[in-house]
Scaffold this active site. Structure first.
Site, PDB file in Angstrom:
ATOM      1  N   SER A 185       0.728  -1.158  -0.104  1.00  0.00           N
ATOM      2  CA  SER A 185      -0.071  -0.053   0.056  1.00  0.00           C
ATOM      3  C   SER A 185       0.839   1.527  -0.082  1.00  0.00           C
ATOM      4  O   SER A 185       0.492   2.371  -0.607  1.00  0.00           O
ATOM      5  CB  SER A 185      -0.885   0.000   1.106  1.00  0.00           C
ATOM      6  OG  SER A 185      -1.951  -1.072   0.945  1.00  0.00           O
ATOM      7  N   HIS A 237       4.061  -0.596  12.928  1.00  0.00           N
ATOM      8  CA  HIS A 237       4.189  -0.399  11.345  1.00  0.00           C
ATOM      9  C   HIS A 237       2.870   0.007  10.780  1.00  0.00           C
ATOM     10  O   HIS A 237       2.633   0.849   9.902  1.00  0.00           O
ATOM     11  CB  HIS A 237       4.567  -1.715  10.861  1.00  0.00           C
ATOM     12  CG  HIS A 237       5.393  -1.474   9.562  1.00  0.00           C
ATOM     13  ND1 HIS A 237       4.872  -2.179   8.194  1.00  0.00           N
ATOM     14  CD2 HIS A 237       6.277  -0.623   9.036  1.00  0.00           C
ATOM     15  CE1 HIS A 237       5.523  -1.740   7.154  1.00  0.00           C
ATOM     16  NE2 HIS A 237       6.414  -0.685   7.576  1.00  0.00           N
ATOM     17  N   GLU A 285       1.693  -6.924  14.719  1.00  0.00           N
ATOM     18  CA  GLU A 285       2.083  -6.848  16.174  1.00  0.00           C
ATOM     19  C   GLU A 285       2.663  -5.635  16.573  1.00  0.00           C
ATOM     20  O   GLU A 285       3.015  -5.367  17.837  1.00  0.00           O
ATOM     21  CB  GLU A 285       3.388  -7.815  16.533  1.00  0.00           C
ATOM     22  CG  GLU A 285       2.665  -9.357  16.360  1.00  0.00           C
ATOM     23  CD  GLU A 285       3.836 -10.336  16.501  1.00  0.00           C
ATOM     24  OE1 GLU A 285       3.459 -11.672  16.381  1.00  0.00           O
ATOM     25  OE2 GLU A 285       4.975 -10.000  16.546  1.00  0.00           O
ATOM     26  N   THR A 286       2.949  -4.799  15.500  1.00  0.00           N
ATOM     27  CA  THR A 286       3.723  -3.512  15.734  1.00  0.00           C
ATOM     28  C   THR A 286       3.165  -2.148  15.283  1.00  0.00           C
ATOM     29  O   THR A 286       1.975  -2.494  14.638  1.00  0.00           O
ATOM     30  CB  THR A 286       5.135  -3.671  15.282  1.00  0.00           C
ATOM     31  OG1 THR A 286       5.008  -3.398  13.636  1.00  0.00           O
ATOM     32  CG2 THR A 286       5.810  -4.764  15.392  1.00  0.00           C
TER      33      THR A 286
HETATM   34  N1  LIG Z   1       1.742  -4.911   6.287  1.00  0.00           N
HETATM   35  C1  LIG Z   1       1.312  -4.359   5.190  1.00  0.00           C
HETATM   36  C2  LIG Z   1       2.122  -3.813   4.226  1.00  0.00           C
HETATM   37  N2  LIG Z   1       3.298  -3.425   4.476  1.00  0.00           N
HETATM   38  C3  LIG Z   1       4.388  -3.216   3.331  1.00  0.00           C
HETATM   39  C4  LIG Z   1       4.155  -1.744   2.935  1.00  0.00           C
HETATM   40  O1  LIG Z   1       2.985  -1.383   2.170  1.00  0.00           O
HETATM   41  C5  LIG Z   1       5.191  -1.436   1.870  1.00  0.00           C
HETATM   42  O2  LIG Z   1       5.329  -2.196   0.753  1.00  0.00           O
HETATM   43  C6  LIG Z   1       6.725  -1.751   2.603  1.00  0.00           C
HETATM   44  O3  LIG Z   1       6.959  -0.997   3.587  1.00  0.00           O
HETATM   45  C7  LIG Z   1       7.791  -1.407   1.676  1.00  0.00           C
HETATM   46  O4  LIG Z   1       7.825  -0.135   1.410  1.00  0.00           O
HETATM   47  N3  LIG Z   1       1.595  -3.232   3.180  1.00  0.00           N
HETATM   48  C8  LIG Z   1      -0.146  -3.447   2.827  1.00  0.00           C
HETATM   49  O5  LIG Z   1      -0.513  -2.903   1.629  1.00  0.00           O
HETATM   50  N4  LIG Z   1      -0.784  -3.977   3.847  1.00  0.00           N
HETATM   51  C9  LIG Z   1      -0.131  -4.592   4.870  1.00  0.00           C
HETATM   52  O6  LIG Z   1      -0.814  -5.238   5.856  1.00  0.00           O
HETATM   53  C1  LIG Z   2       0.648  -3.217   8.468  1.00  0.00           C
HETATM   54  C2  LIG Z   2       1.878  -3.953   8.534  1.00  0.00           C
HETATM   55  O1  LIG Z   2       2.789  -3.606   8.319  1.00  0.00           O
HETATM   56  C3  LIG Z   2       1.945  -5.035   9.594  1.00  0.00           C
HETATM   57  O2  LIG Z   2       0.787  -5.996   8.891  1.00  0.00           O
HETATM   58  C4  LIG Z   2       3.206  -5.797   9.485  1.00  0.00           C
HETATM   59  O3  LIG Z   2       2.968  -6.769  10.530  1.00  0.00           O
HETATM   60  P1  LIG Z   2       3.978  -6.633  11.998  1.00  0.00           P
HETATM   61  O4  LIG Z   2       3.320  -5.313  12.591  1.00  0.00           O
HETATM   62  O5  LIG Z   2       3.567  -7.869  12.792  1.00  0.00           O
HETATM   63  O6  LIG Z   2       5.210  -6.596  11.551  1.00  0.00           O
END
Ligand SMILES: Nc1c(NC[C@H](O)[C@H](O)[C@H](O)CO)[nH]c(=O)[nH]c1=O
Ligand SMILES: CC(=O)[C@@H](O)COP(=O)(O)O
Length: 161
Positions: A65, A96, A93-94
């Protein structure tokens, strides 16, 4: 729970402009692709149902995304009437999740400020996979359908403004 009170796929077809004259771009995140494919199908079907021509719908994939921002920016060079950015972010979990959601939200907002082709925000930001299933063709409808209708309406607004 706003979505719980409004099916995302419901719309009054008589109020939607004919989309046959418009060109659409759809940028699709590959993260949670079982969900994003459902969102894409909802968006594509709604565009076609309202007159869009298959050859006037172009699709690009991006890894996640967060990359919807760059993909939607590059779509600005494609002589389109509207862009739909499709993603699904699910809490892990985080923290992020928070940063991805905020980043893509602000990034797509910035594109709408800086460029002429409207970019529609079709990004699920859910706590669980079930919530995403429910919003990509499940019990709450399909956010892709909602996004396609928004894209048609914004293309019409841009044409008339
Ligand atoms: N955890 C999810 C992600 N993580 C990846 C990021 O969007 C991105 O591609 C990465 O950080 C490299 O720049 N993306 C999603 O679309 N959905 C998730 O749940
Ligand atoms: C939205 C994310 O990046 C997430 O799903 C990644 O999972 P985590 O927070 O357990 O590293």
């Amino acid at each position: 729970m706003a979505t719980a009170n409004k099916n995302l796929s419901d719309y009054d077809k008589t109020t939607i402009p004919n989309a046959s004259k418009f060109r659409f771009g759809i940028v699709v995140s590959e993260w949670n692709d079982t969900i994003t494919e459902g969102l894409y199908q909802g968006a594509y079907d709604a565009l076609i149902e309202n007159g869009a021509l298959p050859n006037n719908i172009i699709r690009w994939n991006v890894p996640g995304s967060f990359e919807l921002i760059y993909g939607s920016k590059k779509m600005q060079q494609q002589m389109l009437n509207a862009v739909i950015a499709i993603g699904c972010v699910i809490q892990g979990e985080t923290k992020h999740f928070d940063f991805v959601c905020e980043g893509v939200t602000q990034g797509i907002k910035d594109l709408n400020v800086l460029h002429e082709t409207p970019v529609i925000f079709c990004v699920l930001t859910d706590n669980t996979m079930q919530q995403s299933i429910d919003r990509s063709g499940g019990k709450h409808g399909n956010k892709g359908t909602e996004a396609a209708i928004a894209a048609i309406k914004m293309a019409e607004l841009r044409k008339n403004s």
